[in-house]
Design a protein around this motif. Structure first.
Motif: not given
Length: 213
Positions: A93-112
């Motif tokens: 629960a602590f890690t999944h959202a980060l991995l999912n957003r980085s994997n599928k959320g686009g370049e903005g999330w990677k920058s964040y």
């Protein structure tokens, strides 16, 4: 310029991109507004100083992440009642959202996440900014882990969380360290491979301090 976005979002997107590349101190407001394609006066109008823009960049995605992580934590606690939630589900629960957003959320999330990695390792900014945006969430997760590991010492759990934070920082830093070290066997951008290994690894680390003698 993306005409579908508001001026505020254009400024935040540009700032996020530049902060990820150059860090907080390496970026000026004029560089941000040039990247955004807007008049420099609009940055001051909407936000104020550069620190205010940075705070807005941090808050925008922190609110989304924290909401998703708390929802996942609450879900796993509810499923487990009347027993404590399983440790691996809490870590997931602590890690999944980060991995999912980085994997599928686009370049903005990677920058964040690249900004988070910088801040987490910055002696001046790290303690203040990470405390401001993420400590309430972290303490909620540590409390859930304590409920699952009642015989553990609070000191051990805080250290384990510290090590978890370090693992996430390196994972999302955007460097190719693991790719170079492994000679191409592992790839930093393969976040599915990260997720397969990160939760079991971190879970085992916490479990090493379960019910100490």
């Amino acid at each position: 310029m993306d005409k579908t976005k508001s001026t505020k979002d254009l400024i935040l997107d540009a700032a996020e991109k530049l902060f990820a590349i150059r860090g907080f101190y390496g970026v000026s407001i004029r560089q941000i507004t040039t990247e955004a394609g807007v008049d420099p006066a609009l940055a001051s109008y909407h936000f104020g100083k550069k620190q205010d823009i940075f705070n807005a960049v941090m808050l925008r995605r922190a609110e989304i992440l924290n909401r998703e992580r708390i929802q996942m934590l609450d879900d796993c606690i509810r499923r487990a009642k009347p027993n404590p939630a399983p440790l691996h589900e809490i870590i997931d629960a602590f890690t999944h959202a980060l991995l999912n957003r980085s994997n599928k959320g686009g370049e903005g999330w990677k920058s964040y996440f690249a900004i988070i990695a910088q801040i987490n390792n910055h002696p001046e900014l790290g303690g203040v900014i990470m405390t401001q945006y993420f400590d309430p969430l972290a303490k909620k997760f540590i409390a859930a882990i304590q409920a699952t590991m009642p015989g553990s010492q609070a000191e051990d759990l805080y250290w384990c969380y510290h090590f978890l934070s370090g693992a996430l920082t390196l994972t999302f830093s955007g460097t190719e360290r693991i790719s170079n070290l492994s000679g191409g066997l592992c790839h930093a951008k393969n976040l599915d491979a990260v997720h397969e290994r990160l939760v079991p690894f971190i879970t085992a680390g916490f479990e090493a301090f379960k019910n100490p003698s």
